[in-house]
Scaffold this motif. Structure first.
Motif, short mmCIF file in Angstrom:
data_model
loop_
_atom_site.label_atom_id
_atom_site.label_comp_id
_atom_site.label_asym_id
_atom_site.label_seq_id
_atom_site.Cartn_x
_atom_site.Cartn_y
_atom_site.Cartn_z
N THR A 129 31.23 47.08 39.78
CA THR A 129 31.02 47.04 41.22
C THR A 129 31.58 45.75 41.83
O THR A 129 32.18 45.77 42.91
CB THR A 129 29.52 47.16 41.54
OG1 THR A 129 29.01 48.32 40.88
CG2 THR A 129 29.30 47.30 43.03
N ALA A 130 31.40 44.66 41.13
CA ALA A 130 31.94 43.38 41.61
C ALA A 130 33.45 43.48 41.80
O ALA A 130 33.99 43.08 42.83
CB ALA A 130 31.60 42.26 40.63
N ILE A 131 34.12 44.03 40.81
CA ILE A 131 35.57 44.16 40.90
C ILE A 131 35.95 45.09 42.05
O ILE A 131 36.85 44.80 42.83
CB ILE A 131 36.14 44.70 39.58
CG1 ILE A 131 35.95 43.65 38.49
CG2 ILE A 131 37.61 45.05 39.72
CD1 ILE A 131 36.23 44.16 37.11
N ARG A 158 44.88 44.34 47.79
CA ARG A 158 46.19 44.57 47.20
C ARG A 158 46.62 46.01 47.44
O ARG A 158 46.31 46.90 46.65
CB ARG A 158 46.15 44.31 45.68
CG ARG A 158 45.96 42.88 45.29
CD ARG A 158 47.23 42.09 45.51
NE ARG A 158 47.02 40.66 45.35
CZ ARG A 158 46.57 39.87 46.32
NH1 ARG A 158 46.26 40.37 47.49
NH2 ARG A 158 46.42 38.58 46.10
N HIS A 172 26.85 40.90 42.56
CA HIS A 172 27.12 41.75 41.40
C HIS A 172 27.70 40.96 40.24
O HIS A 172 27.30 41.15 39.09
CB HIS A 172 28.06 42.89 41.79
CG HIS A 172 27.37 43.96 42.57
ND1 HIS A 172 26.43 44.79 42.01
CD2 HIS A 172 27.47 44.34 43.86
CE1 HIS A 172 25.99 45.64 42.92
NE2 HIS A 172 26.60 45.37 44.06
N ALA A 222 25.96 40.38 36.71
CA ALA A 222 26.62 40.87 35.50
C ALA A 222 26.60 39.80 34.42
O ALA A 222 26.24 40.06 33.27
CB ALA A 222 28.06 41.28 35.81
N HIS A 251 27.19 46.30 37.27
CA HIS A 251 27.38 45.15 38.15
C HIS A 251 28.81 44.63 38.11
O HIS A 251 29.40 44.32 39.15
CB HIS A 251 26.39 44.04 37.78
CG HIS A 251 25.01 44.31 38.26
ND1 HIS A 251 24.69 44.33 39.59
CD2 HIS A 251 23.87 44.61 37.60
CE1 HIS A 251 23.41 44.61 39.74
NE2 HIS A 251 22.89 44.80 38.54
N LEU A 252 29.37 44.54 36.91
CA LEU A 252 30.71 43.99 36.80
C LEU A 252 31.73 44.90 37.46
O LEU A 252 32.57 44.45 38.26
CB LEU A 252 31.07 43.76 35.33
CG LEU A 252 32.38 43.04 35.07
CD1 LEU A 252 32.49 41.73 35.82
CD2 LEU A 252 32.55 42.79 33.56
N GLN A 261 34.38 45.72 44.79
CA GLN A 261 34.19 45.07 46.09
C GLN A 261 35.27 44.03 46.34
O GLN A 261 35.87 43.97 47.41
CB GLN A 261 32.82 44.40 46.14
CG GLN A 261 31.69 45.40 46.21
CD GLN A 261 30.34 44.71 46.31
OE1 GLN A 261 30.25 43.50 46.18
NE2 GLN A 261 29.30 45.49 46.52
N TYR A 262 35.46 43.22 45.37
CA TYR A 262 36.48 42.18 45.32
C TYR A 262 37.81 42.69 45.82
O TYR A 262 38.63 42.00 46.38
CB TYR A 262 36.64 41.89 43.83
CG TYR A 262 36.72 40.45 43.45
CD1 TYR A 262 35.72 39.56 43.80
CD2 TYR A 262 37.79 39.99 42.69
CE1 TYR A 262 35.79 38.25 43.38
CE2 TYR A 262 37.85 38.68 42.27
CZ TYR A 262 36.85 37.81 42.62
OH TYR A 262 36.93 36.52 42.21
N PHE A 263 38.03 43.94 45.53
CA PHE A 263 39.33 44.52 45.47
C PHE A 263 39.74 45.20 46.75
O PHE A 263 40.91 45.24 47.14
CB PHE A 263 39.28 45.57 44.35
CG PHE A 263 40.61 45.86 43.79
CD1 PHE A 263 41.30 46.99 44.20
CD2 PHE A 263 41.18 44.99 42.90
CE1 PHE A 263 42.55 47.24 43.70
CE2 PHE A 263 42.42 45.24 42.40
CZ PHE A 263 43.11 46.37 42.80
#
Lengths: 212, 212
Positions: free
Chosen positions: A98-100, A108, B95, B99, A95-96, A102-104
DNA sequence: ATCTTTTTGTTTAATAATTAACGAATTAAT
DNA sequence: ATTAATTCGTTAATTATTAAACAAAAAGAT
């Protein structure tokens, strides 16, 4: 030609990153100039500190008008971004991770999400969010071949240490460790660690103790 | 009877939280005593700093033997934990929220995960990881009824502001904001913010600039 | 028993980070 | 024009944080 390139304080680097995000929003809203006190207010900082950070990165505003938003975004980019970009990998696509991920995506352009790593056969051997996911055993080859410089570790704590070791021996130069386990890295690898539980315990402590 | 209860520096509070996690692992491994330099090494800190932190919280070790692991865990608990516990809610069960939820279960008995909030009908009205999930519209009642003191915000950035406002008017006393949007809160609410993108940009900067 | 070594606890010093202070520049108002 | 009001840029002062220094205590060695 002489290029001034001193090392900025870590705190200033953090704030520049934060300012940039706000500035990008300002730009979207059509704001052309911004005052130090406006930016300060948005970040719970003082105007002096904002001006000082901006000074340290060698950028200038216009007296009485503030800072040109567009130019300042570029100036921060000159500091924070690598001209040719830097490749990033996430190890641990739970989950973590994947969160990053998606966030990403799309945020940048100079930090290129290049590879994902996991042990789960359902995740490896395919693309997730458009990024190829490999088995962690492939870290050595992929990190080298794709010239990955930065690794984000979001594996379960018991695998944190060996994950770091793999990344390091594959030649990574920076690690963001988001597990609960503090890592040891050689001098030439830059390590940043963050633990949400600590943040939460801090909130718990101060929200309790500060109230009268 | 006189109870010393001064406010500890924020940095010390953070480190105490980190030490405790390590100490719990030490205890599991059957370690009875630990030296300041051992703890320091595990956390990339100096032994002096560890001793100073321990001193500040009013705990003592034994000369030449170090600190009794079990007792020190309890001592840190006396500082960080609220006797009767504090209730926590997560708003935004994507997510990142998930997490944290997983990360959290069974780890910190004094921080009771009490409620989850989301807008997704597939998540609301049932339990996730054993914690009831409500619609965000129910924040006012649930926060009050269940005496929730701490809110973790993991919603998409465009909803961060209104989520914070809801939590605040429901009477929350601490917020951990994990969105990219800096929030404004009244004085009596403690706010902690963390942004992974900033961490990552910091790693990118220093891993690039520090290498020779 | 005495000496050496190690480690804690605490004070003092050094470093880092933030804030205050203020001159210079620019705009607007009179 | 002159004055008043802002706002930037920079240096100086303050505060916070970390590290150094060292006495005191305890354990072990001789």
């Amino acid at each position: 030609m002489f290029m001034k390139m001193e090392l900025l304080p870590a705190k200033t680097v953090e704030r520049l990153s934060e300012y940039r995000r706000t500035l990008i929003n300002c730009l979207k809203e059509g704001k052309e100039f911004i005052y130090s006190h406006e930016l300060a207010r948005l970040h719970h900082k003082t105007a002096v500190q904002v001006r000082r950070d901006i000074m340290l990165m060698g950028f200038s505003g216009i007296q009485r008008k503030g800072y040109r938003v567009k130019e300042m975004i570029d100036a921060i980019g000159k500091i924070l971004d690598c001209k040719n970009g830097q490749n990033v990998a996430i190890v641990g696509i739970g989950h973590l991770g994947t969160a990053i991920l998606q966030y990403f995506t799309g945020k940048r352009p100079k930090l290129k999400m290049t590879a994902l790593f996991d042990v789960d056969k359902n995740k490896t051997g395919r693309e997730i969010n458009g990024i190829p996911c490999y088995h962690v055993d492939e870290i050595p080859e992929i990190v080298e071949d794709k010239n990955i410089e930065i690794g984000i570790i979001t594996v379960p704590p018991e695998y944190a240490k060996e994950t770091a070791e793999r990344l390091i021996s594959a030649g990574i130069s920076g690690i963001l460790n988001l597990t609960t386990i503090p890592l040891n890295v050689p001098e030439d690898v830059y390590l940043e660690e963050y633990d949400m539980i600590t943040s939460l315990e801090k909130v718990a402590y101060f929200s309790r103790v500060l109230k009268k």
